[in-house]
Design a protein around this motif. Structure first.
Motif, PDB file in Angstrom:
ATOM      1  N   GLU A  36      15.359 -10.314 -65.518  1.00 35.01           N
ATOM      2  CA  GLU A  36      16.196  -9.183 -65.911  1.00 35.01           C
ATOM      3  C   GLU A  36      16.570  -8.336 -64.694  1.00 35.01           C
ATOM      4  OE1 GLU A  36      17.431  -8.448 -69.095  1.00 35.01           O
ATOM      5  OE2 GLU A  36      16.801 -10.537 -69.270  1.00 35.01           O
ATOM      6  N   ARG A  37      15.618  -8.125 -63.799  1.00 36.43           N
ATOM      7  CA  ARG A  37      15.914  -7.340 -62.590  1.00 36.43           C
ATOM      8  C   ARG A  37      16.936  -8.064 -61.717  1.00 36.43           C
ATOM      9  NH1 ARG A  37      10.350  -5.955 -62.972  1.00 36.43           N
ATOM     10  NH2 ARG A  37       9.766  -7.761 -61.705  1.00 36.43           N
ATOM     11  N   SER A  38      16.789  -9.393 -61.608  1.00 34.01           N
ATOM     12  CA  SER A  38      17.747 -10.157 -60.800  1.00 34.01           C
ATOM     13  C   SER A  38      19.149 -10.071 -61.390  1.00 34.01           C
ATOM     14  CB  SER A  38      17.300 -11.617 -60.714  1.00 34.01           C
ATOM     15  OG  SER A  38      16.061 -11.725 -60.042  1.00 34.01           O
ATOM     16  N   ILE A  39      19.253 -10.138 -62.698  1.00 34.62           N
ATOM     17  CA  ILE A  39      20.551 -10.028 -63.356  1.00 34.62           C
ATOM     18  C   ILE A  39      21.162  -8.651 -63.118  1.00 34.62           C
ATOM     19  CG2 ILE A  39      21.681  -9.957 -65.606  1.00 34.62           C
ATOM     20  CD1 ILE A  39      19.702 -12.142 -66.492  1.00 34.62           C
ATOM     21  N   ASP A  40      20.327  -7.609 -63.192  1.00 37.85           N
ATOM     22  CA  ASP A  40      20.822  -6.252 -62.926  1.00 37.85           C
ATOM     23  C   ASP A  40      21.350  -6.132 -61.505  1.00 37.85           C
ATOM     24  OD1 ASP A  40      20.196  -5.478 -65.479  1.00 37.85           O
ATOM     25  OD2 ASP A  40      18.251  -4.598 -64.941  1.00 37.85           O
ATOM     26  N   GLN A  41      20.651  -6.762 -60.545  1.00 38.20           N
ATOM     27  CA  GLN A  41      21.101  -6.717 -59.157  1.00 38.20           C
ATOM     28  C   GLN A  41      22.440  -7.430 -58.984  1.00 38.20           C
ATOM     29  OE1 GLN A  41      17.851  -8.376 -56.943  1.00 38.20           O
ATOM     30  NE2 GLN A  41      16.622  -6.498 -57.019  1.00 38.20           N
ATOM     31  N   LEU A  42      22.586  -8.572 -59.657  1.00 36.41           N
ATOM     32  CA  LEU A  42      23.847  -9.293 -59.565  1.00 36.41           C
ATOM     33  C   LEU A  42      24.996  -8.491 -60.163  1.00 36.41           C
ATOM     34  CD1 LEU A  42      22.706 -12.916 -60.468  1.00 36.41           C
ATOM     35  CD2 LEU A  42      23.525 -12.104 -58.251  1.00 36.41           C
ATOM     36  N   ARG A  43      24.728  -7.820 -61.253  1.00 35.90           N
ATOM     37  CA  ARG A  43      25.779  -7.005 -61.859  1.00 35.90           C
ATOM     38  C   ARG A  43      26.160  -5.839 -60.955  1.00 35.90           C
ATOM     39  NH1 ARG A  43      23.452  -6.828 -68.079  1.00 35.90           N
ATOM     40  NH2 ARG A  43      24.242  -8.890 -68.715  1.00 35.90           N
ATOM     41  N   ALA A  44      25.148  -5.221 -60.339  1.00 40.78           N
ATOM     42  CA  ALA A  44      25.446  -4.139 -59.412  1.00 40.78           C
ATOM     43  C   ALA A  44      26.246  -4.643 -58.224  1.00 40.78           C
ATOM     44  CB  ALA A  44      24.139  -3.488 -58.943  1.00 40.78           C
ATOM     45  N   ALA A  45      25.920  -5.845 -57.742  1.00 39.44           N
ATOM     46  CA  ALA A  45      26.658  -6.424 -56.624  1.00 39.44           C
ATOM     47  C   ALA A  45      28.116  -6.668 -56.997  1.00 39.44           C
ATOM     48  CB  ALA A  45      26.002  -7.734 -56.197  1.00 39.44           C
ATOM     49  N   GLU A  46      28.335  -7.159 -58.234  1.00 47.73           N
ATOM     50  CA  GLU A  46      29.697  -7.396 -58.667  1.00 47.73           C
ATOM     51  C   GLU A  46      30.497  -6.103 -58.703  1.00 47.73           C
ATOM     52  OE1 GLU A  46      31.076 -10.292 -59.041  1.00 47.73           O
ATOM     53  OE2 GLU A  46      29.183 -11.226 -58.502  1.00 47.73           O
ATOM     54  N   ASP A  47      29.846  -5.018 -59.168  1.00 45.57           N
ATOM     55  CA  ASP A  47      30.545  -3.723 -59.183  1.00 45.57           C
ATOM     56  C   ASP A  47      30.945  -3.307 -57.778  1.00 45.57           C
ATOM     57  OD1 ASP A  47      30.246  -3.617 -61.895  1.00 45.57           O
ATOM     58  OD2 ASP A  47      28.444  -2.341 -61.834  1.00 45.57           O
ATOM     59  N   LYS A  48      30.056  -3.495 -56.810  1.00 46.62           N
ATOM     60  CA  LYS A  48      30.363  -3.148 -55.421  1.00 46.62           C
ATOM     61  C   LYS A  48      31.527  -3.992 -54.888  1.00 46.62           C
ATOM     62  CE  LYS A  48      26.980  -0.175 -54.707  1.00 46.62           C
ATOM     63  NZ  LYS A  48      27.228   1.240 -54.335  1.00 46.62           N
ATOM     64  N   LEU A  49      31.492  -5.277 -55.226  1.00 46.15           N
ATOM     65  CA  LEU A  49      32.527  -6.167 -54.719  1.00 46.15           C
ATOM     66  C   LEU A  49      33.903  -5.848 -55.316  1.00 46.15           C
ATOM     67  CD1 LEU A  49      30.475  -9.461 -54.778  1.00 46.15           C
ATOM     68  CD2 LEU A  49      31.198  -8.164 -52.768  1.00 46.15           C
ATOM     69  N   GLN A  50      33.875  -5.427 -56.585  1.00 47.78           N
ATOM     70  CA  GLN A  50      35.135  -5.025 -57.183  1.00 47.78           C
ATOM     71  C   GLN A  50      35.732  -3.823 -56.455  1.00 47.78           C
ATOM     72  OE1 GLN A  50      36.922  -6.512 -59.506  1.00 47.78           O
ATOM     73  NE2 GLN A  50      35.403  -8.173 -59.681  1.00 47.78           N
ATOM     74  N   GLN A  51      34.871  -2.890 -56.052  1.00 51.60           N
ATOM     75  CA  GLN A  51      35.343  -1.736 -55.286  1.00 51.60           C
ATOM     76  C   GLN A  51      35.895  -2.183 -53.922  1.00 51.60           C
ATOM     77  OE1 GLN A  51      32.450   1.448 -55.058  1.00 51.60           O
ATOM     78  NE2 GLN A  51      31.678   0.968 -57.115  1.00 51.60           N
ATOM     79  N   TRP A  52      35.199  -3.150 -53.316  1.00 51.89           N
ATOM     80  CA  TRP A  52      35.636  -3.650 -52.009  1.00 51.89           C
ATOM     81  C   TRP A  52      36.995  -4.340 -52.118  1.00 51.89           C
ATOM     82  CZ3 TRP A  52      34.215  -8.814 -49.582  1.00 51.89           C
ATOM     83  CH2 TRP A  52      34.649  -8.861 -48.245  1.00 51.89           C
ATOM     84  N   GLN A  53      37.154  -5.159 -53.145  1.00 46.20           N
ATOM     85  CA  GLN A  53      38.419  -5.850 -53.346  1.00 46.20           C
ATOM     86  C   GLN A  53      39.553  -4.853 -53.589  1.00 46.20           C
ATOM     87  OE1 GLN A  53      37.403  -8.498 -56.527  1.00 46.20           O
ATOM     88  NE2 GLN A  53      36.946 -10.201 -55.130  1.00 46.20           N
ATOM     89  N   SER A  54      39.246  -3.792 -54.334  1.00 49.57           N
ATOM     90  CA  SER A  54      40.252  -2.762 -54.574  1.00 49.57           C
ATOM     91  C   SER A  54      40.681  -2.104 -53.265  1.00 49.57           C
ATOM     92  CB  SER A  54      39.693  -1.721 -55.540  1.00 49.57           C
ATOM     93  OG  SER A  54      40.591  -0.656 -55.727  1.00 49.57           O
TER      94      SER A  54
ATOM     95  N   PRO B  80      21.633  -9.010 -52.134  1.00 51.96           N
ATOM     96  CA  PRO B  80      22.945  -9.037 -51.491  1.00 51.96           C
ATOM     97  C   PRO B  80      23.090  -7.877 -50.518  1.00 51.96           C
ATOM     98  CG  PRO B  80      23.114  -9.272 -53.875  1.00 51.96           C
ATOM     99  CD  PRO B  80      21.714  -8.870 -53.565  1.00 51.96           C
ATOM    100  N   VAL B  81      23.864  -8.113 -49.445  1.00 50.31           N
ATOM    101  CA  VAL B  81      24.043  -7.099 -48.409  1.00 50.31           C
ATOM    102  C   VAL B  81      25.488  -6.678 -48.404  1.00 50.31           C
ATOM    103  CG1 VAL B  81      23.793  -6.561 -45.968  1.00 50.31           C
ATOM    104  CG2 VAL B  81      22.219  -8.146 -47.072  1.00 50.31           C
ATOM    105  N   ILE B  82      25.727  -5.428 -48.731  1.00 51.57           N
ATOM    106  CA  ILE B  82      27.077  -4.913 -48.820  1.00 51.57           C
ATOM    107  C   ILE B  82      27.131  -3.610 -48.046  1.00 51.57           C
ATOM    108  CG2 ILE B  82      28.916  -4.175 -50.372  1.00 51.57           C
ATOM    109  CD1 ILE B  82      28.292  -6.766 -51.343  1.00 51.57           C
ATOM    110  N   GLY B  83      28.250  -3.355 -47.422  1.00 49.97           N
ATOM    111  CA  GLY B  83      28.417  -2.072 -46.756  1.00 49.97           C
ATOM    112  C   GLY B  83      28.749  -0.976 -47.743  1.00 49.97           C
ATOM    113  N   SER B  84      28.789   0.243 -47.282  1.00 47.40           N
ATOM    114  CA  SER B  84      29.174   1.335 -48.165  1.00 47.40           C
ATOM    115  C   SER B  84      30.663   1.243 -48.426  1.00 47.40           C
ATOM    116  CB  SER B  84      28.855   2.680 -47.512  1.00 47.40           C
ATOM    117  OG  SER B  84      29.648   2.870 -46.369  1.00 47.40           O
ATOM    118  N   VAL B  85      31.065   1.744 -49.586  1.00 50.76           N
ATOM    119  CA  VAL B  85      32.447   1.594 -50.005  1.00 50.76           C
ATOM    120  C   VAL B  85      33.051   2.972 -50.240  1.00 50.76           C
ATOM    121  CG1 VAL B  85      33.974   0.645 -51.774  1.00 50.76           C
ATOM    122  CG2 VAL B  85      31.940  -0.614 -51.067  1.00 50.76           C
TER     123      VAL B  85
END
Length: 562
Positions: free
Chosen positions: A467-485, A542-547
């Motif tokens: 469950e924690r891993s799934i939550d992390q993946l969902r959070a990563a997707e949210d970050k990536l959507q912001q990056w793509q925007s 996952p490693v993401i920069g600030s957005v």
């Protein structure tokens, strides 16, 4: 068991064999096999009781059934068997004394017979204790129940000796109970009634009227009935205490009459339930109607004709389904109906012998007597009535006394807050999902109930790591959507960016002018599950920069890339 041999010792070489141990090899095989099958009735009781209580208490009731075997069985070996069938010089018509810590040595001529008899009686003793657990469900302190189970052996074993022991005063008067309508079921039912009355009803039980509460798992309750039905055949047939001589004929008769009684009980309870519910069928009316008929037929299971077994089962079933709502109106909250099934029907089963019993020639089970309707006069009916009265009074009074003493040591009633949360969570740290626990926890939080130990318990059936891993993946997707925007915004203004000849768009280095820019160096791109881009510095995070100006230290799930 009262089968024609108990109470009639016979000589064998230079010693006397008590009737309890007068077993041939074939008899011993029959008794042992019956004991094994009777033991499976614990599964039936557990399934029935867990199906009748709310889901947040189903594990707790199963744990109580386990405790009944572990602690109740241990004390039966310590002192229970000796209080029922001990052969010491201090035995008297009220209680047997002797054969404690039973363990005949190798070389004892009766070693096999003693062990077989002990196992058979042990299966009966644990059944009597288990009956009580259902009546105490959903509001009894588990630790107090463990102490009760440890000591309740005495409540069963003393009256069992009255009826089946060679020393017992009811046995000497001629009381007949082949398989335990009285010593097992009536004692268990009387104890259940006393326990339910002393504990009081569950919180809010009668706030909406007297109708039964919803069952936690009706399928489990029905499956429990089938397992008990199966075990009852061994319960009654095995109580011929062998298959040698004429016993095998009566063992077969006991099995058929057991089934006939249950047919009569099931038919009657079905008609009653259809009538009461306007054409509908209540599951507990049918289940307890069948069980009540089985209890009723148990005392004289091989003493009846087929039509008599049908009548006895039908009357017992009717008594049961009428007694259940009556007890509720008395304020006695019995979640599984044990008081009606085992108590009321146990009384009827004992008395029915005095009315319908045949003399089972050549066995001396009834000491040559017959029931009132078979021309045997009033004596057997009088003895059976006296037996029912003695057993009922003993079961109620001794249980009240035992629980009173236990309550002085450990409170027998759960704390109201624990009752609201459920015993599975508070006693066993098992949290079910979707049963209102979160609502109960949030309601109790403002009144400063200490919930630290239970608030963080994970629901069963879920892997918290996944469950924690799934939550992390969902959070990563949210970050990536912001990056793509953000990239789309940059692409929209690329007309203002001068590109060298032959330079590709993917090689552009964005130089940070403010702290709000995304990256200060080029990041190799990798596709995510949903097509987003990210870079990971380990297999889990996952490693993401600030957005868009968000400071990376605010987000513990992601690492900032220099």
């Amino acid at each position: 068991m009262n089968n024609g041999t108990v109470g009639a010792p016979r000589n064998h070489s230079n010693y006397v064999i008590p009737g309890l141990y007068d077993l041939s090899v074939e008899d011993t095989n029959w008794v042992l096999t019956s004991s094994f099958i009777i033991f499976t009735m614990q599964t039936g009781f557990g399934m029935l009781e867990s199906g009748c209580v709310s889901i947040k208490n189903e594990v707790n009731i199963m744990m109580k059934n386990v405790i009944d075997i572990v602690l109740g069985g241990f004390t039966y070996w310590l002192f229970g068997y000796g209080m029922s069938f001990g052969r010491g010089p201090l035995s008297n018509p009220f209680i047997a004394i002797g054969d404690f810590l039973l363990d005949p040595p190798v070389g004892d001529a009766l070693m096999g017979q003693i062990f077989a008899a002990f196992l058979f009686q042990l299966s009966f003793a644990t059944t009597a204790t288990t009956i009580v657990s259902g009546a105490m469900a959903e509001r009894c302190n588990f630790k107090a129940y463990c102490l009760f189970s440890f000591l309740n052996t005495a409540v069963y074993c003393i009256p069992a000796g009255w009826v089946w022991g060679e020393h017992g005063f009811l046995n000497k008067l001629g009381a007949v109970d082949i398989a335990g309508s009285g010593p097992v079921h009536l004692i268990g039912g009387a104890s259940a009634f006393a326990s339910a009355a002393m504990l009081g009803p569950r919180l809010g039980r009668y706030s909406e009227g007297y109708d039964p509460l919803p069952l936690g798992n009706p399928v489990n309750a029905c499956m429990g009935l089938f397992v008990l039905w199966w075990g009852w055949l061994a319960f009654n047939s095995g109580s011929t205490y062998g298959v040698s001589g004429a016993k095998w004929q009566y063992a077969a008769r006991a099995a058929v009459m057991t089934m006939m009684g249950s047919f009569g009980g099931g038919f009657t309870s079905s008609i009653y339930s259809f009538w009461r519910h306007g054409g509908g069928m209540d599951i507990m009316d049918l289940i307890n109607g069948v069980l009540g008929s089985l209890v009723s037929i148990t005392a004289g299971c091989f003493l009846y004709r087929a039509w008599e077994a049908l009548v006895i089962g039908a009357i017992g079933s009717l008594f049961c389904v009428l007694a259940m709502p009556l007890f509720d109106r008395m304020g006695v909250d019995d979640p599984v109906g044990a008081s009606a099934v085992h108590g009321v029907c146990g009384i009827w089963g004992v008395i029915a012998v005095g009315l319908f019993a045949d003399n089972p020639i050549p066995l001396d089970t009834t000491n040559g007597r017959s029931g009132l309707f078979k021309g045997g006069g009033w004596y057997l009916l009088g003895i059976q009535t006296l037996s029912a009265l003695c057993l009922a009074c003993w079961g109620v009074c001794s249980t009240f006394l035992l629980l009173y003493v236990i309550n002085k040591i450990i409170p027998i009633r759960m704390d109201p807050h624990e009752e609201l949360l459920g015993a599975d969570l508070t006693e066993h740290r098992i949290r079910h999902s979707q049963i209102g626990l979160s609502r109960a926890i949030s309601a109790l939080a403002p009144i400063k109930v200490d919930l630290k130990d239970i608030a963080g318990i994970q629901p069963i059936g879920i892997n918290p790591g996944h469950e924690r891993s799934i939550d992390q993946l969902r959070a990563a997707e949210d970050k990536l959507q912001q990056w793509q925007s953000y990239l789309e915004q940059v692409s929209g203004s690329r007309a203002n960016v001068k590109m060298d000849a032959g330079q590709s768009h993917a090689d552009i280095n964005f130089k940070p002018r403010t702290a709000g820019n995304v990256f200060n160096r080029r990041i190799p791109a990798r596709k995510s599950i949903s097509g987003g881009l990210y870079r990971s510095n380990n297999s889990e995070l996952p490693v993401i920069g600030s957005v868009m100006g968000q400071k990376p230290e605010k987000d513990p799930n992601f690492a900032w890339v220099d």
